[in-house]
Scaffold this active site. Structure first.
Site, PDB file in Angstrom:
ATOM      1  N   TYR A   1       2.923  81.583 -43.266  1.00 20.80           N
ATOM      2  CA  TYR A   1       2.716  81.012 -41.941  1.00 20.80           C
ATOM      3  C   TYR A   1       1.950  82.020 -41.101  1.00 20.80           C
ATOM      4  O   TYR A   1       2.126  83.237 -41.254  1.00 20.80           O
ATOM      5  CB  TYR A   1       4.046  80.671 -41.274  1.00 20.80           C
ATOM      6  CG  TYR A   1       4.827  79.593 -41.994  1.00 20.80           C
ATOM      7  CD1 TYR A   1       4.522  78.252 -41.803  1.00 20.80           C
ATOM      8  CD2 TYR A   1       5.857  79.924 -42.871  1.00 20.80           C
ATOM      9  CE1 TYR A   1       5.232  77.257 -42.469  1.00 20.80           C
ATOM     10  CE2 TYR A   1       6.570  78.938 -43.535  1.00 20.80           C
ATOM     11  CZ  TYR A   1       6.250  77.608 -43.327  1.00 20.80           C
ATOM     12  OH  TYR A   1       6.950  76.625 -43.992  1.00 20.80           O
TER      13      TYR A   1
ATOM     14  N   ASN B   1      14.684  75.841 -46.506  1.00 21.81           N
ATOM     15  CA  ASN B   1      15.960  76.529 -46.388  1.00 21.81           C
ATOM     16  C   ASN B   1      17.135  75.568 -46.516  1.00 21.81           C
ATOM     17  O   ASN B   1      18.203  75.935 -47.012  1.00 21.81           O
ATOM     18  CB  ASN B   1      16.035  77.269 -45.050  1.00 21.81           C
ATOM     19  CG  ASN B   1      15.032  78.398 -44.938  1.00 21.81           C
ATOM     20  OD1 ASN B   1      14.290  78.688 -45.885  1.00 21.81           O
ATOM     21  ND2 ASN B   1      14.984  79.038 -43.798  1.00 21.81           N
TER      22      ASN B   1
ATOM     23  N   GLN C   1       5.285  71.197 -41.474  1.00 19.77           N
ATOM     24  CA  GLN C   1       5.872  70.049 -42.145  1.00 19.77           C
ATOM     25  C   GLN C   1       5.105  68.805 -41.741  1.00 19.77           C
ATOM     26  O   GLN C   1       4.063  68.924 -41.090  1.00 19.77           O
ATOM     27  CB  GLN C   1       7.351  69.962 -41.805  1.00 19.77           C
ATOM     28  CG  GLN C   1       8.152  71.104 -42.396  1.00 19.77           C
ATOM     29  CD  GLN C   1       9.658  70.869 -42.352  1.00 19.77           C
ATOM     30  OE1 GLN C   1      10.150  69.752 -42.240  1.00 19.77           O
ATOM     31  NE2 GLN C   1      10.384  71.953 -42.437  1.00 19.77           N
TER      32      GLN C   1
ATOM     33  N   GLU D   1       4.352  75.927 -49.048  1.00 18.23           N
ATOM     34  CA  GLU D   1       4.602  76.002 -47.605  1.00 18.23           C
ATOM     35  C   GLU D   1       3.468  76.814 -46.989  1.00 18.23           C
ATOM     36  O   GLU D   1       3.287  77.979 -47.339  1.00 18.23           O
ATOM     37  CB  GLU D   1       5.941  76.652 -47.272  1.00 18.23           C
ATOM     38  CG  GLU D   1       7.163  75.801 -47.556  1.00 18.23           C
ATOM     39  CD  GLU D   1       8.442  76.399 -46.990  1.00 18.23           C
ATOM     40  OE1 GLU D   1       8.386  77.035 -45.904  1.00 18.23           O
ATOM     41  OE2 GLU D   1       9.493  76.234 -47.628  1.00 18.23           O
TER      42      GLU D   1
ATOM     43  N   GLU E   1      11.484  68.252 -44.729  1.00 21.65           N
ATOM     44  CA  GLU E   1      12.759  68.948 -44.826  1.00 21.65           C
ATOM     45  C   GLU E   1      13.717  68.346 -43.806  1.00 21.65           C
ATOM     46  O   GLU E   1      13.311  67.871 -42.749  1.00 21.65           O
ATOM     47  CB  GLU E   1      12.572  70.443 -44.545  1.00 21.65           C
ATOM     48  CG  GLU E   1      13.861  71.254 -44.640  1.00 21.65           C
ATOM     49  CD  GLU E   1      13.648  72.756 -44.497  1.00 21.65           C
ATOM     50  OE1 GLU E   1      14.629  73.503 -44.613  1.00 21.65           O
ATOM     51  OE2 GLU E   1      12.487  73.176 -44.272  1.00 21.65           O
TER      52      GLU E   1
ATOM     53  N   ASN F   1      14.400  77.593 -53.504  1.00 19.22           N
ATOM     54  CA  ASN F   1      13.524  77.865 -52.366  1.00 19.22           C
ATOM     55  C   ASN F   1      13.789  79.253 -51.792  1.00 19.22           C
ATOM     56  O   ASN F   1      14.940  79.585 -51.459  1.00 19.22           O
ATOM     57  CB  ASN F   1      13.759  76.834 -51.261  1.00 19.22           C
ATOM     58  CG  ASN F   1      12.956  77.135 -50.001  1.00 19.22           C
ATOM     59  OD1 ASN F   1      11.745  76.913 -49.961  1.00 19.22           O
ATOM     60  ND2 ASN F   1      13.605  77.669 -48.979  1.00 19.22           N
ATOM     61  N   GLU F   2      12.767  80.080 -51.723  1.00 17.18           N
ATOM     62  CA  GLU F   2      12.778  81.368 -51.003  1.00 17.18           C
ATOM     63  C   GLU F   2      14.038  82.200 -51.242  1.00 17.18           C
ATOM     64  O   GLU F   2      14.592  82.793 -50.313  1.00 17.18           O
ATOM     65  CB  GLU F   2      12.585  81.140 -49.502  1.00 17.18           C
ATOM     66  CG  GLU F   2      11.200  80.650 -49.142  1.00 17.18           C
ATOM     67  CD  GLU F   2      10.941  80.611 -47.638  1.00 17.18           C
ATOM     68  OE1 GLU F   2      11.846  80.979 -46.845  1.00 17.18           O
ATOM     69  OE2 GLU F   2       9.838  80.199 -47.247  1.00 17.18           O
TER      70      GLU F   2
END
Length: 501
Positions: free
Chosen positions: A244, A72, A349, A292, A27, A172-173
């Site tokens: 996470y 993001n 990442q 992720e 990212e 994304n999200e």
């Protein structure tokens, strides 16, 4: 010493190991791109400005798939800014991470990097502040051979052949209020469905990922997926999951058992997807893309509002210890244990930002502790995942109650006859004996036994001591009388490879 027992049997199968399980994530965030994978002035930089020391580590890590450009970041991203002559590319403000983006690295640079790294691209679309038209323009630029406005634009940028990107994320999200272009499930589901419908009209063989929940604790978890999939089920192939795990957000025993939550999350979204399929009378099975996941000391991050406008800042550069590596190993075990439904996964990442690879501008690159279980699993998990149900001692945790001390899986490569057993001991104080019955594999012999552990579970790797923590060979391990006996130290990750021919 407590003992855990399990049986390895080729007749008990979960599914085939999909190479996409060993994905990563690049990212435009912090130093992932700039001074991470791309640093034209670095002593090891090639003609394209890619750090070859990092490329070597990426190949060693065994990454097969890389998601790009966010995250993001993608939800306010203009792909057009990152193509064409560099001197003509605009500098923009990235609202996601309050960074100044030069756009010196964009789509074509990323695709050139994936070719050198030997990885498959996973391209994310901006469905936050943009929509279907912009997604189709990017698709035409990337995948159409020529003769149209956007494909000829690509050719004028020095890329004569199409990139032929096969796997696309529909945003994304977008369930998260922190996201630029945050939407309700109905709003996103409609937009994703119309974008997916149009993309499949362009090429029915494209594989598309619908946005699932950004985490398992958001209030709309599972209901978001149910609504989104009712809109998109006909057109998409995957639904995404993100998670996470914060070592400082819970007690030590619960952190070491973090894979319990990942396991439950996968079960919940699998059940949700299957419920929607049954409701729609559609026999297709939606796969899961866990695109992720990682350990992240998230409680140390002050939030986006705490950041100053800066180019390629040192952002969320967590340093990982032995316990973190053991948890990463257990999360990889969990992904393999769900190989029948999880078809893709991306550790977030790749470089510097919560990453297995660290770099210094103009200086060295080195492996974090979490590099090692990923690299060994990616290298040796081949063929079929065997269904492993262990009889294990338990540990009492504050967050999950009783959990097994042993977490394990195994793969069997029928072509080579090789078996790889992956296991962790979550217990912080007690070693554990693992007794594995190999009777269904007569003549199995140990080829390699590695263990990652340390007397100090907080030990880390640094630029000055890059190999402080690494898997070390254990000599003398043998399969005796159809039984493999392995000693697992407290807080350890273990891999045993066996040959059957």
């Amino acid at each position: 010493m407590p003992t855990a027992r399990l049986t390895l049997d080729p007749g008990f199968r979960v599914g085939t190991v999909d190479r996409r399980l060993f994905g990563s994530f690049v990212e435009h965030m912090g130093r992932t791109v700039y001074t991470g994978i791309h640093e034209p002035d670095h002593p090891t930089a090639d003609a394209d400005g890619f750090r070859t020391d990092v490329l070597d580590l990426v190949r060693e890590l065994g990454v097969t798939l890389v998601r790009y450009p966010g995250g993001n970041y993608v939800s306010n991203h203009r792909w057009e800014d990152g193509v064409g002559p560099r001197q003509e590319r605009p500098t923009r403000l990235d609202l996601a991470w309050r960074s100044i983006e030069s756009n010196a690295f964009g789509l074509n640079e990323f695709m050139a990097w994936t070719a050198k790294a030997g990885v498959e691209p996973m391209m994310a679309l901006n469905l936050g502040t943009r929509g279907t038209a912009e997604a189709l323009a990017l698709l035409e630029y990337a995948n159409h051979p020529g003769g149209t406005a956007h494909s000829e634009l690509r050719r004028s940028h020095g890329v004569p052949d199409p990139h032929d990107i096969r796997l696309w994320c529909l945003g994304n999200e977008l369930d998260g209020p922190w996201q630029m272009g945050h939407k309700t499930a109905h709003e996103y589901g409609r937009l994703a469905a119309e974008t997916a419908r149009a993309m499949k009209r362009f090429d029915p063989s494209l594989e598309l990922v619908a946005c699932g929940s950004s985490n398992a604790h958001i209030p709309t978890f599972a209901s978001w997926e149910a609504t989104v999939l009712e809109h998109t089920y006909e057109f998409v192939d995957y639904v995404s999951l993100h998670a996470y795990y914060d070592p400082e957000g819970t007690d030590a025993d619960s952190f070491l058992a973090a894979a319990v939550e990942m396991d439950r999350m996968i079960d919940a979204i699998t059940a949700t997807a299957d419920h929607v399929g049954a409701k729609l009378r559609d026999r297709k099975k939606i796969k899961l893309s866990f695109d992720e996941w990682n350990v992240w000391y998230q409680s140390r991050f002050g939030g986006e509002d705490s950041l100053e406008w800066e180019a390629a800042p040192r952002l969320i550069e967590d340093v990982y210890d032995v316990s973190d590596a053991v948890v990463v190993g257990s999360l990889l075990i969990t992904l393999l244990r769900h190989a029948d439904r999880v078809g893709a996964a991306c550790q977030a990442q790749l470089a510097n930002v919560i990453a297995p690879i660290m770099t210094e501008p103009g200086g060295p690159a080195w492996r974090q502790t979490i590099f090692h279980p990923f690299a060994q699993t990616a290298r040796h998990a081949r063929g079929t995942v065997l269904r492993v149900e262990a009889d294990s001692p338990v540990i009492e945790t504050a967050e999950y109650g009783e959990v097994p001390a042993l977490w394990a899986t195994a793969t069997h490569d029928e072509e080579s006859g090789g078996i790889a057993l992956f296991a962790v001991n979550r217990d912080r104080t007690s070693p554990l004996t693992l007794s594995a019955c190999l009777r269904p594999f007569p003549g199995a012999r140990v080829v390699e036994h590695l263990v990652l552990t340390d007397d100090d579970p907080t030990a880390v790797n640094t630029a000055d001591h890059p190999d402080r923590v690494r898997p070390r060979p254990v000599n003398g391990t043998e399969a005796d009388d159809d039984t493999l006996t392995v000693e697992l130290p407290p807080v350890s990750w273990t891999m045993v490879r066996l040959a059957t021919r």
